[in-house]
Design a protein around this motif. Structure first.
Motif, PDB file in Angstrom:
ATOM      1  N   HIS A   9      50.760 180.682  94.358  1.00 36.78           N
ATOM      2  CA  HIS A   9      50.937 179.389  93.312  1.00 36.78           C
ATOM      3  C   HIS A   9      49.586 178.744  93.545  1.00 36.78           C
ATOM      4  O   HIS A   9      49.078 178.145  94.316  1.00 36.78           O
ATOM      5  CB  HIS A   9      51.885 178.620  93.959  1.00 36.78           C
ATOM      6  CG  HIS A   9      52.040 177.171  92.949  1.00 36.78           C
ATOM      7  ND1 HIS A   9      51.870 175.918  93.431  1.00 36.78           N
ATOM      8  CD2 HIS A   9      52.385 177.219  91.703  1.00 36.78           C
ATOM      9  CE1 HIS A   9      52.127 175.161  92.584  1.00 36.78           C
ATOM     10  NE2 HIS A   9      52.324 175.835  91.285  1.00 36.78           N
ATOM     11  N   GLU A  36      50.071 183.034  90.524  1.00 37.47           N
ATOM     12  CA  GLU A  36      50.259 182.455  89.377  1.00 37.47           C
ATOM     13  C   GLU A  36      49.213 181.327  88.890  1.00 37.47           C
ATOM     14  O   GLU A  36      48.415 180.800  89.992  1.00 37.47           O
ATOM     15  CB  GLU A  36      51.759 181.598  89.801  1.00 37.47           C
ATOM     16  CG  GLU A  36      52.247 180.631  88.769  1.00 37.47           C
ATOM     17  CD  GLU A  36      51.584 179.172  88.743  1.00 37.47           C
ATOM     18  OE1 GLU A  36      51.948 178.323  87.598  1.00 37.47           O
ATOM     19  OE2 GLU A  36      50.805 178.609  89.417  1.00 37.47           O
ATOM     20  N   ASP A  38      47.340 178.335  85.730  1.00 37.61           N
ATOM     21  CA  ASP A  38      47.571 177.462  85.003  1.00 37.61           C
ATOM     22  C   ASP A  38      46.314 177.668  83.873  1.00 37.61           C
ATOM     23  O   ASP A  38      45.370 177.557  84.232  1.00 37.61           O
ATOM     24  CB  ASP A  38      47.578 176.122  85.305  1.00 37.61           C
ATOM     25  CG  ASP A  38      48.588 175.845  86.621  1.00 37.61           C
ATOM     26  OD1 ASP A  38      49.758 176.028  86.318  1.00 37.61           O
ATOM     27  OD2 ASP A  38      48.133 175.736  87.590  1.00 37.61           O
ATOM     28  N   GLU A 111      50.676 180.446  83.141  1.00 35.89           N
ATOM     29  CA  GLU A 111      51.473 179.264  82.547  1.00 35.89           C
ATOM     30  C   GLU A 111      50.689 178.459  81.381  1.00 35.89           C
ATOM     31  O   GLU A 111      49.536 178.003  81.893  1.00 35.89           O
ATOM     32  CB  GLU A 111      51.655 178.197  83.588  1.00 35.89           C
ATOM     33  CG  GLU A 111      52.630 176.895  83.261  1.00 35.89           C
ATOM     34  CD  GLU A 111      52.940 175.796  84.108  1.00 35.89           C
ATOM     35  OE1 GLU A 111      52.864 176.142  85.595  1.00 35.89           O
ATOM     36  OE2 GLU A 111      53.331 174.812  83.599  1.00 35.89           O
ATOM     37  N   LYS A 113      49.517 175.416  79.985  1.00 36.54           N
ATOM     38  CA  LYS A 113      49.582 174.036  80.009  1.00 36.54           C
ATOM     39  C   LYS A 113      49.175 173.035  78.946  1.00 36.54           C
ATOM     40  O   LYS A 113      49.278 171.699  78.829  1.00 36.54           O
ATOM     41  CB  LYS A 113      48.695 173.725  81.230  1.00 36.54           C
ATOM     42  CG  LYS A 113      49.151 173.939  82.888  1.00 36.54           C
ATOM     43  CD  LYS A 113      50.319 172.811  82.915  1.00 36.54           C
ATOM     44  CE  LYS A 113      50.506 173.207  84.653  1.00 36.54           C
ATOM     45  NZ  LYS A 113      51.815 172.710  84.732  1.00 36.54           N
TER      46      LYS A 113
HETATM   47 CA    CA Z   1      51.743 176.298  87.252  1.00 34.75          CA
END
Ligand code: CA
Ligand code: G3P
Length: 244
Positions: A9, A36, A38, A111, A113
């Motif tokens: 993460h 993972e 962002d 992801e 954002k």
């Molecule tokens: Ca995230």
């Protein structure tokens, strides 16, 4: 059956500065089979990897990512908040990240954002990735739908804090592949329901080892964790345990 994914993460962010190459490579080294991260865009439209909307927590200055050009942003040291040995780490661009980690046998959870950045992200995914290695996620429903319209061949995941029957129906009708619940409020009942509805399940917010063990027992398809080494160890223990 798809392989379980241990997503580092923001990289192995318990040990190295989040969303930096140091953390991504460490996660991989620790046995994560996924990363993972962002995505936001700078003022001049470059997709970069950064979690917060501003630099305050990481650098002490309050500049917002969307107000900085790529050159201004990458002048910041985003490593030393985690220890002097990381001084000099810079915010990576999405393109640099994909150049390093796409097509390496890793799963990538990207992801969204910020709003309205799908046009900037899609060409890079198209250029560097094979569809099977990517899931694009968001807490922003409109961003997820906009991305799906743009690249229906790429799997999407809904990051959420609330489960409901309406959500199950909406996700099905939108063609979303994965449900990403908050691990600390995830229940056996909803687990069964989302399974039965055919979704992949990948919890986030796995803060400690007991929550991690609970998610493994439930039979989730993956998790995002700051400590991929501990998840690897827990999975081995589960696997090696004698069946009574
Ligand atoms: Ca995230
Ligand atoms: O894995 C999903 C998780 O990253 C969502 O929360 O705040 O860490 O982006 P956050």
């Amino acid at each position: 059956m798809t392989e379980f994914v241990n997503y580092a993460h923001r990289g192995a962010s318990a040990y190295a500065p989040e969303n930096t190459f140091a953390a991504f490579y460490l996660g991989w080294q620790m046995g994560a089979n996924g990363i993972e991260t962002d995505i936001q865009c700078t003022r001049d439209g470059v997709p970069v990897l950064f979690h917060d909307s501003d630099m305050k927590r990481i650098t002490g200055t309050a500049a917002r990512i969307c107000d900085l050009t790529y050159d201004e942003l990458t002048a910041y040291d985003v490593g030393s908040y985690k220890g002097e040995q990381f001084r000099g780490e810079r915010v990576p661009s999405l393109e640099e990240f994909l150049h390093h980690f796409a097509c390496k046998g890793l799963q990538l959870a990207l992801e969204i954002k910020q709003r309205n950045i799908e046009d900037a992200i899609a060409p890079l995914i198209r250029k560097y990735c094979i569809p099977e290695e990517v899931v694009v996620t968001s807490f922003q429903w409109d961003s997820l739908l906009a991305f799906r319209r743009k690249m229906p061949e790429i799997r999407t995941g809904w990051l959420s804090r609330n489960e409901s029957e309406e959500l199950v129906a909406a996700m099905k009708s939108a063609g979303i592949w994965q449900y990403c619940p908050n691990a600390s409020t995830w229940t056996d009942g909803w687990h069964q329901r989302f399974r039965e509805a055919g979704f992949s399940i990948r919890p986030w917010g796995v803060k400690d080892e007991s929550l991690m063990a609970r998610m493994l027992e439930m039979g989730v398809d993956g998790m995002t964790v700051n400590f991929p080494d501990k998840l690897e160890a827990a999975r081995k223990t589960c696997h090696d345990a004698p069946k009574l």
